[in-house]
Design a protein around this motif. Structure first.
Motif, PDB file in Angstrom:
ATOM      1  N   VAL A  45       0.844  -1.201   0.000  1.00 25.23           N
ATOM      2  CA  VAL A  45       0.000   0.000   0.000  1.00 25.23           C
ATOM      3  C   VAL A  45       0.878   1.249   0.000  1.00 25.23           C
ATOM      4  O   VAL A  45       0.654   2.191  -0.773  1.00 25.23           O
ATOM      5  CB  VAL A  45      -0.955   0.011   1.222  1.00 25.23           C
ATOM      6  CG1 VAL A  45      -1.631   1.369   1.383  1.00 25.23           C
ATOM      7  CG2 VAL A  45      -2.000  -1.084   1.090  1.00 25.23           C
ATOM      8  N   VAL A  46       1.907   1.260   0.856  1.00 23.98           N
ATOM      9  CA  VAL A  46       2.810   2.406   0.943  1.00 23.98           C
ATOM     10  C   VAL A  46       3.496   2.640  -0.404  1.00 23.98           C
ATOM     11  O   VAL A  46       3.559   3.771  -0.899  1.00 23.98           O
ATOM     12  CB  VAL A  46       3.854   2.199   2.067  1.00 23.98           C
ATOM     13  CG1 VAL A  46       4.947   3.258   2.006  1.00 23.98           C
ATOM     14  CG2 VAL A  46       3.179   2.201   3.432  1.00 23.98           C
ATOM     15  N   ILE A  47       3.975   1.576  -1.026  1.00 21.00           N
ATOM     16  CA  ILE A  47       4.655   1.680  -2.321  1.00 21.00           C
ATOM     17  C   ILE A  47       3.693   2.198  -3.393  1.00 21.00           C
ATOM     18  O   ILE A  47       4.033   3.082  -4.177  1.00 21.00           O
ATOM     19  CB  ILE A  47       5.269   0.328  -2.731  1.00 21.00           C
ATOM     20  CG1 ILE A  47       6.448   0.006  -1.812  1.00 21.00           C
ATOM     21  CG2 ILE A  47       5.690   0.328  -4.192  1.00 21.00           C
ATOM     22  CD1 ILE A  47       6.930  -1.441  -1.906  1.00 21.00           C
ATOM     23  N   GLU A  48       2.503   1.661  -3.417  1.00 21.38           N
ATOM     24  CA  GLU A  48       1.515   2.072  -4.424  1.00 21.38           C
ATOM     25  C   GLU A  48       1.137   3.541  -4.258  1.00 21.38           C
ATOM     26  O   GLU A  48       1.081   4.296  -5.226  1.00 21.38           O
ATOM     27  CB  GLU A  48       0.268   1.186  -4.343  1.00 21.38           C
ATOM     28  CG  GLU A  48      -0.727   1.415  -5.450  1.00 21.38           C
ATOM     29  CD  GLU A  48      -0.229   1.031  -6.828  1.00 21.38           C
ATOM     30  OE1 GLU A  48      -0.676   1.659  -7.809  1.00 21.38           O
ATOM     31  OE2 GLU A  48       0.608   0.112  -6.947  1.00 21.38           O
ATOM     32  N   ARG A  49       0.890   3.955  -3.022  1.00 24.20           N
ATOM     33  CA  ARG A  49       0.540   5.358  -2.772  1.00 24.20           C
ATOM     34  C   ARG A  49       1.677   6.277  -3.198  1.00 24.20           C
ATOM     35  O   ARG A  49       1.455   7.276  -3.863  1.00 24.20           O
ATOM     36  CB  ARG A  49       0.214   5.584  -1.290  1.00 24.20           C
ATOM     37  CG  ARG A  49      -1.133   5.013  -0.868  1.00 24.20           C
ATOM     38  CD  ARG A  49      -1.403   5.240   0.610  1.00 24.20           C
ATOM     39  NE  ARG A  49      -1.408   6.651   0.966  1.00 24.20           N
ATOM     40  CZ  ARG A  49      -2.444   7.474   0.827  1.00 24.20           C
ATOM     41  NH1 ARG A  49      -3.581   7.020   0.334  1.00 24.20           N
ATOM     42  NH2 ARG A  49      -2.353   8.739   1.177  1.00 24.20           N
ATOM     43  N   CYS A  55       1.535  10.701  -0.197  1.00 27.08           N
ATOM     44  CA  CYS A  55       2.244  10.256   0.992  1.00 27.08           C
ATOM     45  C   CYS A  55       1.856   8.802   1.260  1.00 27.08           C
ATOM     46  O   CYS A  55       0.690   8.425   1.164  1.00 27.08           O
ATOM     47  CB  CYS A  55       1.860  11.141   2.181  1.00 27.08           C
ATOM     48  SG  CYS A  55       2.652  10.661   3.725  1.00 27.08           S
ATOM     49  N   GLY A  56       2.832   7.968   1.594  1.00 28.07           N
ATOM     50  CA  GLY A  56       2.592   6.549   1.826  1.00 28.07           C
ATOM     51  C   GLY A  56       1.730   6.242   3.034  1.00 28.07           C
ATOM     52  O   GLY A  56       1.191   5.144   3.157  1.00 28.07           O
ATOM     53  N   TYR A  57       1.592   7.206   3.935  1.00 30.25           N
ATOM     54  CA  TYR A  57       0.790   7.025   5.141  1.00 30.25           C
ATOM     55  C   TYR A  57      -0.679   7.224   4.788  1.00 30.25           C
ATOM     56  O   TYR A  57      -1.090   8.325   4.408  1.00 30.25           O
ATOM     57  CB  TYR A  57       1.259   8.033   6.185  1.00 30.25           C
ATOM     58  CG  TYR A  57       0.571   7.991   7.519  1.00 30.25           C
ATOM     59  CD1 TYR A  57       0.301   6.790   8.157  1.00 30.25           C
ATOM     60  CD2 TYR A  57       0.205   9.167   8.158  1.00 30.25           C
ATOM     61  CE1 TYR A  57      -0.313   6.757   9.392  1.00 30.25           C
ATOM     62  CE2 TYR A  57      -0.395   9.154   9.402  1.00 30.25           C
ATOM     63  CZ  TYR A  57      -0.660   7.945  10.008  1.00 30.25           C
ATOM     64  OH  TYR A  57      -1.270   7.919  11.240  1.00 30.25           O
ATOM     65  N   GLU A  98       4.818   7.438  11.956  1.00 27.94           N
ATOM     66  CA  GLU A  98       3.466   6.988  12.285  1.00 27.94           C
ATOM     67  C   GLU A  98       3.087   5.741  11.478  1.00 27.94           C
ATOM     68  O   GLU A  98       2.443   4.830  11.984  1.00 27.94           O
ATOM     69  CB  GLU A  98       2.448   8.103  12.053  1.00 27.94           C
ATOM     70  CG  GLU A  98       2.688   9.358  12.878  1.00 27.94           C
ATOM     71  CD  GLU A  98       2.742   9.103  14.373  1.00 27.94           C
ATOM     72  OE1 GLU A  98       1.883   8.369  14.892  1.00 27.94           O
ATOM     73  OE2 GLU A  98       3.644   9.636  15.038  1.00 27.94           O
ATOM     74  N   SER A  99       3.502   5.709  10.231  1.00 27.71           N
ATOM     75  CA  SER A  99       3.244   4.551   9.379  1.00 27.71           C
ATOM     76  C   SER A  99       3.958   3.312   9.922  1.00 27.71           C
ATOM     77  O   SER A  99       3.401   2.210   9.931  1.00 27.71           O
ATOM     78  CB  SER A  99       3.693   4.850   7.946  1.00 27.71           C
ATOM     79  OG  SER A  99       3.356   3.795   7.095  1.00 27.71           O
ATOM     80  N   GLU A 100       5.179   3.489  10.382  1.00 29.30           N
ATOM     81  CA  GLU A 100       5.936   2.373  10.959  1.00 29.30           C
ATOM     82  C   GLU A 100       5.266   1.846  12.226  1.00 29.30           C
ATOM     83  O   GLU A 100       5.279   0.643  12.479  1.00 29.30           O
ATOM     84  CB  GLU A 100       7.376   2.785  11.250  1.00 29.30           C
ATOM     85  CG  GLU A 100       8.248   2.852  10.013  1.00 29.30           C
ATOM     86  CD  GLU A 100       8.374   1.518   9.280  1.00 29.30           C
ATOM     87  OE1 GLU A 100       8.548   0.470   9.941  1.00 29.30           O
ATOM     88  OE2 GLU A 100       8.281   1.528   8.043  1.00 29.30           O
ATOM     89  N   LYS A 101       4.682   2.727  13.021  1.00 32.80           N
ATOM     90  CA  LYS A 101       3.973   2.292  14.231  1.00 32.80           C
ATOM     91  C   LYS A 101       2.816   1.367  13.876  1.00 32.80           C
ATOM     92  O   LYS A 101       2.546   0.401  14.573  1.00 32.80           O
ATOM     93  CB  LYS A 101       3.448   3.500  15.013  1.00 32.80           C
ATOM     94  CG  LYS A 101       4.505   4.296  15.717  1.00 32.80           C
ATOM     95  CD  LYS A 101       3.860   5.482  16.429  1.00 32.80           C
ATOM     96  CE  LYS A 101       4.880   6.426  17.010  1.00 32.80           C
ATOM     97  NZ  LYS A 101       4.229   7.609  17.631  1.00 32.80           N
ATOM     98  N   ILE A 102       2.128   1.697  12.804  1.00 35.56           N
ATOM     99  CA  ILE A 102       1.020   0.850  12.352  1.00 35.56           C
ATOM    100  C   ILE A 102       1.557  -0.487  11.867  1.00 35.56           C
ATOM    101  O   ILE A 102       1.079  -1.549  12.255  1.00 35.56           O
ATOM    102  CB  ILE A 102       0.207   1.550  11.246  1.00 35.56           C
ATOM    103  CG1 ILE A 102      -0.548   2.735  11.845  1.00 35.56           C
ATOM    104  CG2 ILE A 102      -0.757   0.578  10.576  1.00 35.56           C
ATOM    105  CD1 ILE A 102      -1.185   3.624  10.828  1.00 35.56           C
TER     106      ILE A 102
END
Length: 143
Positions: A45-49, A55-57, A98-102
């Protein structure tokens, strides 16, 4: 079994699409989607965004600035950031963090083996919900 795996794969892709086809999503949509993810699914998802210059988040709706092939300098932290680094997939270091926390909360257990799919049918969850430790982000990037 193959039919069930195909249903699960389709459901995972459907949840991924919800996170990358819209500029941003709500906390509820994100929490529901990642119940069906393994970390690799969230990475996709992050890569696609980021490939769409978003933003990947998923909770952030900011656009990315195109930095194709160029290195960035972070003078404050004395870092050289290469284009392939994860930080280029986010509008700010805050969104990356924040994305890494998820991602760290997403189960490594194969989606097919989880209780949400075993015996209860697809989508009937017995798994504890992922706790969203972050707030929705809707402010300008912090570059």
């Amino acid at each position: 079994m193959d039919d069930e795996k195909e249903k699960v794969d389709n459901l995972v892709f459907e949840k991924q699409e919800q996170l990358f086809t819209n500029k941003t999503c709500s906390k509820d949509v994100l929490l529901h989607a990642i119940m069906f993810f393994e970390p690799k699914h969230y990475d996709e998802v992050v890569i696609e965004r980021s490939s769409m210059l978003l933003c990947g988040y998923p909770l952030c709706g900011n656009n990315l600035t195109c930095t194709s092939g160029k290195q960035k300098l972070n003078v404050k932290e004395r870092l050289v950031i290469k284009p392939e680094d994860d930080v280029n997939k986010f509008c700010s270091s805050t969104c990356q963090r924040e994305s890494e926390k998820i991602k760290m909360q997403i189960s490594f257990t194969s989606v097919y083996k989880r209780a949400i799919f075993k015996g209860q049918g697809i989508g009937a969850s017995k798994e504890p919900p992922v706790k969203l430790l972050v707030k929705e982000r809707r402010r300008p990037p912090l570059h």
